[in-house]
Scaffold this active site. Structure first.
Site, PDB file in Angstrom:
ATOM      1  N   ASP A 107       3.543  -1.016  11.626  1.00 31.30           N
ATOM      2  CA  ASP A 107       3.064   0.294  11.212  1.00 31.30           C
ATOM      3  C   ASP A 107       2.409   0.904  12.441  1.00 31.30           C
ATOM      4  O   ASP A 107       1.668   0.224  13.153  1.00 31.30           O
ATOM      5  CB  ASP A 107       2.038   0.164  10.081  1.00 31.30           C
ATOM      6  CG  ASP A 107       1.729   1.520   9.473  1.00 31.30           C
ATOM      7  OD1 ASP A 107       2.267   1.837   8.401  1.00 31.30           O
ATOM      8  OD2 ASP A 107       0.964   2.273  10.104  1.00 31.30           O
ATOM      9  N   ARG A 132      -1.529  12.445  10.027  1.00 27.76           N
ATOM     10  CA  ARG A 132      -0.282  13.155  10.332  1.00 27.76           C
ATOM     11  C   ARG A 132      -0.101  14.340   9.415  1.00 27.76           C
ATOM     12  O   ARG A 132      -0.495  14.275   8.250  1.00 27.76           O
ATOM     13  CB  ARG A 132       0.920  12.233  10.142  1.00 27.76           C
ATOM     14  CG  ARG A 132       0.868  11.097  11.070  1.00 27.76           C
ATOM     15  CD  ARG A 132       2.221  10.451  11.269  1.00 27.76           C
ATOM     16  NE  ARG A 132       2.065   9.596  12.415  1.00 27.76           N
ATOM     17  CZ  ARG A 132       2.495   8.354  12.486  1.00 27.76           C
ATOM     18  NH1 ARG A 132       3.182   7.846  11.490  1.00 27.76           N
ATOM     19  NH2 ARG A 132       2.291   7.649  13.566  1.00 27.76           N
ATOM     20  N   ARG A 134       8.783   2.938  11.530  1.00 30.42           N
ATOM     21  CA  ARG A 134       9.877   2.526  10.620  1.00 30.42           C
ATOM     22  C   ARG A 134      11.183   2.335  11.380  1.00 30.42           C
ATOM     23  O   ARG A 134      11.741   3.253  11.954  1.00 30.42           O
ATOM     24  CB  ARG A 134      10.026   3.530   9.473  1.00 30.42           C
ATOM     25  CG  ARG A 134      10.357   4.942   9.868  1.00 30.42           C
ATOM     26  CD  ARG A 134      10.230   5.911   8.689  1.00 30.42           C
ATOM     27  NE  ARG A 134       8.831   6.230   8.447  1.00 30.42           N
ATOM     28  CZ  ARG A 134       8.373   7.418   8.053  1.00 30.42           C
ATOM     29  NH1 ARG A 134       9.206   8.408   7.809  1.00 30.42           N
ATOM     30  NH2 ARG A 134       7.093   7.631   7.862  1.00 30.42           N
ATOM     31  N   SER A 168       6.124   7.352  13.102  1.00 27.41           N
ATOM     32  CA  SER A 168       6.116   6.053  12.439  1.00 27.41           C
ATOM     33  C   SER A 168       6.837   4.955  13.221  1.00 27.41           C
ATOM     34  O   SER A 168       7.654   5.203  14.093  1.00 27.41           O
ATOM     35  CB  SER A 168       6.791   6.240  11.088  1.00 27.41           C
ATOM     36  OG  SER A 168       7.299   5.038  10.608  1.00 27.41           O
ATOM     37  N   ASP A 208       0.791  -1.234   0.000  1.00 25.30           N
ATOM     38  CA  ASP A 208       0.000   0.000   0.000  1.00 25.30           C
ATOM     39  C   ASP A 208       0.823   1.283   0.000  1.00 25.30           C
ATOM     40  O   ASP A 208       0.364   2.326  -0.448  1.00 25.30           O
ATOM     41  CB  ASP A 208      -0.947   0.013   1.220  1.00 25.30           C
ATOM     42  CG  ASP A 208      -0.210  -0.230   2.533  1.00 25.30           C
ATOM     43  OD1 ASP A 208       1.023  -0.371   2.497  1.00 25.30           O
ATOM     44  OD2 ASP A 208      -0.864  -0.299   3.589  1.00 25.30           O
ATOM     45  N   HIS A 209       2.064   1.202   0.489  1.00 22.08           N
ATOM     46  CA  HIS A 209       2.834   2.439   0.646  1.00 22.08           C
ATOM     47  C   HIS A 209       3.611   2.838  -0.604  1.00 22.08           C
ATOM     48  O   HIS A 209       4.071   3.964  -0.697  1.00 22.08           O
ATOM     49  CB  HIS A 209       3.829   2.301   1.799  1.00 22.08           C
ATOM     50  CG  HIS A 209       3.216   2.477   3.163  1.00 22.08           C
ATOM     51  ND1 HIS A 209       2.257   1.636   3.657  1.00 22.08           N
ATOM     52  CD2 HIS A 209       3.431   3.407   4.133  1.00 22.08           C
ATOM     53  CE1 HIS A 209       1.908   2.044   4.873  1.00 22.08           C
ATOM     54  NE2 HIS A 209       2.601   3.108   5.177  1.00 22.08           N
TER      55      HIS A 209
END
Ligand code: MIC
Ligand code: SF4
Length: 750
Positions: A159, A447, A644, A642, A94-95
């Site tokens: 996520d 965000r 990440r 995030s 999706d990203h």
């Protein structure tokens, strides 16, 4: 339907486990506690854990990963050398889809551009028994809500908005890939036992106000760090009256207050949603243990006795809000926007309104926004701003198309982007963004950090409900308050927009032709996963070196970051997402968004070896080449945002040894620990001021590194003076072992 057996067998154990906790604690339990206690790992004894302090081992029911983080998670999982994942897991593409022209063209382009990565994810998933959702299937959190989330369950996801599944009564928590890797490898998952915040919702949403406004208001109260290490539990008549997807929206943005997660007790709205999404049997199983899927009655009657903090919000009085710019907790009720914008010099002409994303793309959201778009034609208006929609899943997209809602948006000139993150994560090829003009956008995402949507530091992004975003896009003006103001239509008449109306669930049911799911091979043992050694996008991981066994002496200050330093500042997304599977390449974005305290510039720091100023990654590479370790200093809530783990792996890879801050965001702190870094905090926050640009720094006490015992830092200033400061850490014995081994993964492999 997925997971029915797993859910039924969990529910079979649920009552006994809740009762065991009741007996031990001898008091009523919140829902969050019930779910946590039910999910203790088999080797974890049941105790009266200390909230905010005790580290506890859990056994989550499932793992979800999205393409931009799954690459690193799965590269680590490959190192763990397990034949199959130990719990049901999924990957969602999706990203990596850039929003530019519109859905089908953009999707087609992404599939070509990122073919290597999608093929890698598809084949790793196939081999290890992981469900794979193809590009175009939808955004992870929407797909999880529609297919996998269930009341009383516990999941982790790579996520930060995994918390969205709290809308279906889960404890769903965002983590870095290394945590996901542990759970997929069959190990326990460790979490600091959370504090508990209760939010009582009284009254009922009405008119222009929507679920989004509840969380925008909560963000204003708690701020971006107020939820740290806490689970937020919503209850009260107002909570029960919310739709399940509305609850998801509220939980989703709990990430923006740093909360570990948020959740709601099982109720009729969840049942309706489960039934509508083809999971009547899950609803039936949940009904059978209903009293355990919500808090005990006494808790909601006297919440102040059981929660560490209680907030009450009266939905009858709640106003629509807009939060921003540049931070999601700057909450302004719409009636005060005019004054705030004038006072702060925010540009009031709205260029683009964007709805959708993982946060707000339910059928209810889209139908309510469509009721406003419809008024453009009905009232002879003209939409002033551009307008875009990113549906959360193919199921939602297909259904809104079938029900004629997309046509309504089409009439106001809306662009429908692919079912993907797109503009929410900088994957928006916005025309003219490179000119860096000052401008305003409004969106229903979660965000709004600087540069996040389009890479332009001068884009002022405000977060609001899809309804408010649509009204503001029609008006083209941030000062417009649809509750009180009128618009001039094409005939020169003054008209007022009617409050939005919509459907909680599609009146004719959800529909979809191809949801985009690919089941894994039943036996993947013979399958090979190939990574080309000269790929730009993927790189197999080499283990990080173990600790050298001594104090760290002679570190150079790399950067002292000033103010907000989110993971977007540490490892920017947008164009950099393409290197998420290649640690060395993505390291070229390390900290390029952080503001250097000493010159207030981004990506311009002093190289102490040459005295010259250069970019952060290049300077760090120079230190690495010289064999000199470095330290990064940060402000409050460092690493906010995030999940990440690149934000931790890049510094680790490039030779940063320590990150020292006033405070950390939860996921980032854990990510640093997992990757073998030292994450330290100032015992006295004002010591931040003592750090000078030319400092050489020693970390002292590592040979006796012990839980709960602070370390010391010696600052050697360029003028020959030195001073010693005390620094805290939150490492427990196991986490100290990760540090010593060079990374947690080095122990799994061992
Ligand atoms: C985000 O919303 O910031 C992201 C992009 O979804 C991240 C994950 C990532 O950086 O890949 C998140 O929220 O964890
Ligand atoms: Fe995607 Fe944005 Fe949701 Fe993150 S917040 S998962 S980038 S839609």
């Amino acid at each position: 339907m997925f997971d029915l057996n797993m859910i039924q067998s969990l529910y079979a154990k649920f009552p006994d486990r809740v009762n065991a906790a009741h007996t031990l604690l001898d008091r009523p339990l919140t829902l969050a506690e019930k779910i946590l206690f039910v999910h203790l790992h088999a080797d974890q004894t049941l105790e009266n854990f200390k909230r905010g302090t005790s580290y506890v081992d859990f056994a989550p029911d499932r793992v979800a990963m999205q393409d931009a983080t799954a690459q690193m998670a799965l590269l680590q999982f490959m190192q763990a050398a397990r034949p199959q994942v130990a719990v049901p897991s999924t990957v969602h593409c999706d990203h990596l889809i850039t929003a530019k022209v519109g859905s089908s063209e953009d999707l087609h382009r992404a599939k070509t551009e990122s073919k290597e990565v999608f093929d890698f994810l598809s084949s790793v998933s196939n081999k290890y028994g992981i469900g794979f959702w193809k590009p175009g299937a939808g955004i992870i959190h929407q797909v999880v809500l529609e297919n996998y989330a269930f009341p009383g369950g516990m999941m982790i996801g790579t996520d930060s908005h995994t918390v969205n599944a709290g809308g279906l009564g889960m404890v769903a928590i965002g983590v870095g890939g290394a945590d996901a890797c542990d759970v997929m490898a069959g190990l326990a998952w460790e979490l600091k036992f959370p504090r508990l915040i209760g939010v009582k919702l009284i009254g009922k949403l009405n008119g222009w106000t929507s679920a989004k406004d509840v969380i925008l208001k909560v963000a204003g109260i708690l701020t971006v760090k107020g939820g740290t290490d806490s689970i937020v539990e919503y209850f009260g008549e107002g909570a029960e009256a919310l739709s399940c997807t509305g609850k998801g929206t509220i939980c989703n943005m709990g990430a923006e207050i740093g909360a570990t997660t948020s959740t709601f007790g099982y109720d009729d709205s969840m049942k309706r949603y489960l039934v509508a999404t083809g999971r009547a049997e899950v609803a039936k199983a949940a009904d059978a243990i209903k009293e355990h899927l919500t808090a005990d009655i006494e808790v909601y009657q006297s919440p102040e006795k059981y929660f560490d903090q209680v907030i009450e919000i009266n939905l009858d009085e709640l106003e629509p809000h807009l939060n921003g710019p540049f931070t999601p907790d700057l909450a302004t009720p719409i009636s005060q926007m005019k004054e705030m914008a004038a006072k702060n010099g925010w540009p009031t002409k709205i260029e683009v309104g964007l709805i959708g994303s993982c946060t707000n793309s339910s059928y209810e959201d889209i139908s309510r926004a469509a009721s406003l778009a419809q008024q453009v034609a009905d009232k002879n208006l003209k939409t002033k701003a551009e307008f875009t929609i990113t549906p959360g899943s193919e199921q939602v997209r297909y259904t809104i198309e079938k029900d004629g809602l997309l046509k309504i948006f089409d009439k106001i000139g809306a662009k429908v982007f692919a079912n993907a993150c797109g503009p929410c994560i900088g994957m928006w090829d916005r025309i003219g963004a490179e000119k860096q003009e000052k401008n305003t956008i409004v969106h229903s995402f979660n965000r709004n950090f600087a540069k996040r949507a389009d890479g332009n530091p001068n884009t002022y992004a405000f977060v609001g409900s899809p309804e408010l975003v649509t009204a503001l896009a029609i008006a083209g003006d941030l000062n417009f308050n649809p509750l009180t103001d009128t618009l001039i239509n094409e005939a020169g008449e003054q008209v007022k927009l009617d409050a939005p109306t919509g459907y909680e669930l599609p009146p004719n049911g959800y529909a979809v032709e191809d949801a985009g799911y690919q089941a894994p091979a039943t036996d993947g043992s013979g399958l090979q996963v190939l990574v080309s050694p000269d790929s730009e996008r993927l790189q197999l991981l080499a283990p990080f070196a173990a600790w050298e066994g001594t104090d760290l002496k002679g570190l150079k200050l790399l950067i002292k970051a000033k103010g907000k330093c989110t993971t977007d500042h540490i490892s920017m997304a947008g164009p950099w997402l393409k290197f998420r599977g290649h640690l060395d390449n993505i390291s070229n974005n390390m900290l390029i968004g952080a503001v250097n305290f000493f010159n207030e510039k981004t990506d311009l720091i002093k190289n102490q070896l040459t005295g010259e100023y250069g970019s952060v990654p290049a300077t760090q590479r120079a230190y690495k080449a010289a064999g000199i370790g470095t330290i990064v200093v940060g402000d409050e809530n460092y690493g906010e945002g995030s999940s990440r783990e690149h934000a931790a792996m890049e510094p680790r890879h490039l030779g940063v040894r320590v990150v020292l801050t006033k405070s950390f965001a939860r996921i980032h702190e854990t990510n640093l620990k997992k990757q073998g870094m030292l994450a330290l905090t100032f015992a006295d926050k004002s010591d931040y001021d003592k750090i000078q640009e030319d400092d050489t720094i020693d970390i002292v006490g590592l040979t006796e590194f012990t839980a709960n015992i602070p370390l010391r830092i010696v600052l050697h200033h360029a003028d020959g003076n030195s001073e010693t400061i005390v620094v805290n850490h939150s490492y427990n014995t196991q986490q100290i072992a990760w540090f010593k081994a060079g990374a947690a993964i080095n122990l799994i492999k061992g």
